[in-house]
Design a protein around this motif. Sequence first.
Motif, mmCIF file in Angstrom:
data_model
loop_
_atom_site.group_PDB
_atom_site.id
_atom_site.type_symbol
_atom_site.label_atom_id
_atom_site.label_comp_id
_atom_site.label_asym_id
_atom_site.label_seq_id
_atom_site.Cartn_x
_atom_site.Cartn_y
_atom_site.Cartn_z
ATOM 1 N N THR A 145 0.817 -1.226 0.000
ATOM 2 C CA THR A 145 0.000 0.000 0.000
ATOM 3 C C THR A 145 0.842 1.264 0.000
ATOM 4 O O THR A 145 0.302 2.353 0.206
ATOM 5 C CB THR A 145 -0.936 0.002 1.218
ATOM 6 N N SER A 146 2.155 1.126 -0.220
ATOM 7 C CA SER A 146 3.056 2.277 -0.096
ATOM 8 C C SER A 146 3.828 2.596 -1.360
ATOM 9 O O SER A 146 4.858 3.273 -1.298
ATOM 10 C CB SER A 146 4.053 2.039 1.064
ATOM 11 N N LEU A 192 -7.281 -3.924 3.335
ATOM 12 C CA LEU A 192 -5.909 -3.437 3.207
ATOM 13 C C LEU A 192 -5.923 -1.948 3.533
ATOM 14 O O LEU A 192 -6.463 -1.133 2.770
ATOM 15 C CB LEU A 192 -5.389 -3.668 1.791
ATOM 16 N N LEU A 193 -5.355 -1.585 4.657
ATOM 17 C CA LEU A 193 -5.331 -0.197 5.119
ATOM 18 C C LEU A 193 -4.067 0.459 4.587
ATOM 19 O O LEU A 193 -2.950 0.090 4.974
ATOM 20 C CB LEU A 193 -5.348 -0.144 6.644
ATOM 21 N N ALA A 194 -4.227 1.427 3.682
ATOM 22 C CA ALA A 194 -3.063 2.061 3.064
ATOM 23 C C ALA A 194 -2.174 2.700 4.123
ATOM 24 O O ALA A 194 -2.650 3.383 5.033
ATOM 25 C CB ALA A 194 -3.516 3.102 2.043
ATOM 26 N N VAL A 420 9.988 -1.667 4.434
ATOM 27 C CA VAL A 420 8.916 -1.215 3.538
ATOM 28 C C VAL A 420 9.488 -0.352 2.424
ATOM 29 O O VAL A 420 9.124 -0.502 1.245
ATOM 30 C CB VAL A 420 7.838 -0.460 4.340
ATOM 31 N N ILE A 421 10.385 0.561 2.756
ATOM 32 C CA ILE A 421 10.976 1.447 1.745
ATOM 33 C C ILE A 421 11.731 0.623 0.705
ATOM 34 O O ILE A 421 11.615 0.885 -0.507
ATOM 35 C CB ILE A 421 11.912 2.472 2.415
ATOM 36 N N ARG A 422 12.493 -0.357 1.157
ATOM 37 C CA ARG A 422 13.278 -1.169 0.219
ATOM 38 C C ARG A 422 12.371 -1.859 -0.799
ATOM 39 O O ARG A 422 12.655 -1.865 -1.999
ATOM 40 C CB ARG A 422 14.076 -2.201 1.018
ATOM 41 N N ALA A 423 11.255 -2.422 -0.329
ATOM 42 C CA ALA A 423 10.343 -3.113 -1.236
ATOM 43 C C ALA A 423 9.573 -2.130 -2.115
ATOM 44 O O ALA A 423 9.440 -2.335 -3.328
ATOM 45 C CB ALA A 423 9.371 -3.968 -0.431
ATOM 46 N N GLY A 429 8.635 3.218 -6.127
ATOM 47 C CA GLY A 429 8.784 4.410 -5.302
ATOM 48 C C GLY A 429 8.007 4.298 -4.004
ATOM 49 O O GLY A 429 7.039 3.538 -3.899
ATOM 50 N N TYR A 430 8.418 5.058 -3.029
ATOM 51 C CA TYR A 430 7.829 4.999 -1.690
ATOM 52 C C TYR A 430 6.886 6.175 -1.484
ATOM 53 O O TYR A 430 7.246 7.323 -1.714
ATOM 54 C CB TYR A 430 8.934 5.015 -0.643
#
Length: 710
Positions: A145-146, A192-194, A420-423, A429-430
Amino acid sequence: MDELFVPPVDRWEPEAALLTGRDAVLHRSHLVGADPALTKEGGGNFSAKGIVSDHRHRITRVLWMSAWGCDGAATTPADFPALRLDDLLELRASGPLSENGMIDYLVDCGLRGEQRRPGIETLTHAFIPYPHVDHCHPDAVIALTSFPGGRQAADAEFGDEAIWFDYRQFDVGVARELADRIAAKPGCRFVLLANHGLFTWADSSEECYRNSLEAVERATRAVRKAVRRPPDLGGQSVNPPAPEVATDLLGELLPAMRGALSAGTPGVVLHLDRSDEAVRFASSARGPRCTQDGPSCPDHLVTVGYRPLVLDVTPAGTVADPNHTPTDTGTDPNHTSADTGTDPNRTSADTGAVLDGIERHRRWYNDYYERHVPLTARGLGRRGDAPRAIVLPGLGAVTAGPDAAKARLCADHLAQTMTVIRAADAAGGYVSLTEAQGAADEYWPLMRLKPQLRPPEGPLAGKVFLVAASDDACAATVADRLAASGAHVALATESPRQQAGMAASAAEICARHGERRAVALPSLASDPEAAARDAVLAYGGFDVFIDLTRSGGLAPAALAVFDRQRRRGSVLLSRDGRSAGELELEIGRLEADAEGRFGLTVNAVATADPVAVAEAALFLAGPVFGPVSDTWDGTVLSPRQAPGTAHHTVQTTAHDIPYESAHDTVHATTHDTVHESAHETAQESAHDTVHESAQDVHDDTIHDNARGSR
């Protein structure tokens, strides 16, 4: 391709199928809460519905709802208050309800008095028409969701089995909307909560748990399908120094950080993350910058804050390309840069750049607060403006907290954002919460009720002691007394034969008083530089050094740590059988070593009784940290009365004066001795006056609190 996420572990036991009601949800919360792939400590909440008999023996439908902010892995029956379900369902179709009105209503729905406060997602749990409901924060779901194409990726993977819900604060309106959308999709099993997490539900506890596992597996698959570039955050832009070089650098940097971060507070404890994942992230081209876009989960606002401090400086001066130019920071006020050269063997830490970065973060936070926090949300006061997490290129990450447990939880949350940022970066993009959204949540009155924001207990909370001893049993007794008062204690022994015993004692102290309240240092007190460095690596520094050794060789290394912290430190020497004159000579040597340093209080006690030493340490902590103990037990009395006690102070200043103004403070020097002469009585009065003046400055600093005058 590298693994994006650590998968959750299926921990279900067949015999758990026999559990019902609160026992069932209690068991399930332990499974989910103990798995960091599903949620972090204090995150998520769990519920079950059932039927009980109330105080009048009436059959009553209830919702057992986990209490606000409790740790799922360690919940007890008391963490699941029983609420009257029919009363909760009355709000399903009622009119508007304020936040305070909602909380009051939830409390009033309690089946019993004196129950714990239920979580803010209680109404969502109540309105979902299934017996078992879970809400958790899995890395894979948050990552899905990111990134910009996350919704399309989720639709392709989950179809009508999932509802995507853009981020909003949970209130009665959100609970009603989710209930309506779930009712409109009979086959739906997930929400799924963004930028937040996951809701699952089922008819049985096992099925609810397995739905969470399935959601994580499918979210991982969806992210993998969306990946368009290597999950390496642009590759390494900084060459991490060799481990021994990194250790030396951190030995210089951490005390400076701790001193600056402690200003205006009773003290902080640092947590160092030198894991391979943290070092790779901190050394990558895009990872650190992405952290400035906000947290991966709103829970992180309580610990890390909206964003960590990122330093565009390589403390070791090691960059991958000899012609590397520091990253263009634009106008971002939370970055700092410095030309540190390219010598990989450089071991001189650039503490100035780190301290400048901390001050820059303070200015950014003050601006963030003024721009985004309305007057109506300021009633509970402004939170501290110092960074709670610092990303160090080449070295990893450092987090801070009022105690070791909170500093570690901050590190856990930062690590989740890194994952999370890596994925998300690999998938395009994050994307996180905006500054306005982050500030709204950080200063949301309901978020301020999180148990993680409660101040630590104990008069010595935030304080760290280094205890060096020839006798491990004596050191353990002193450490246990200090830890019982809220302190953290680093233990060093002179003999390798005693290290195992010291480690066992530290473990027992932690079992009694809390996470990492004591650590046994790997280096011996007979290696002063290494022992002091190990204490720094454990907690970031220390405030008091208690020397119970025969050699007394660790004191100079302790003085160096005090100097780097730019905070007044204290030394307590315990010398059994020494005369006052001998103690005076030893104190004089330390005074000479402390000449020109930031501030030091030196004390000596003519006893080796560990109980008396501990009481002396507590007593002497009073002028520095606030009164803790009024008298000393046993044969050791008040410093002003005990013939076996020598007490000197050199360059005394208020310990919480901001470090940058320390040199503008008049340093007073007084000398008290143990003789009862008029001259010494006058000196003692002067010493008291200095301490009172210093404490007045300290009190003013604390009452100013928010450092708004900066």
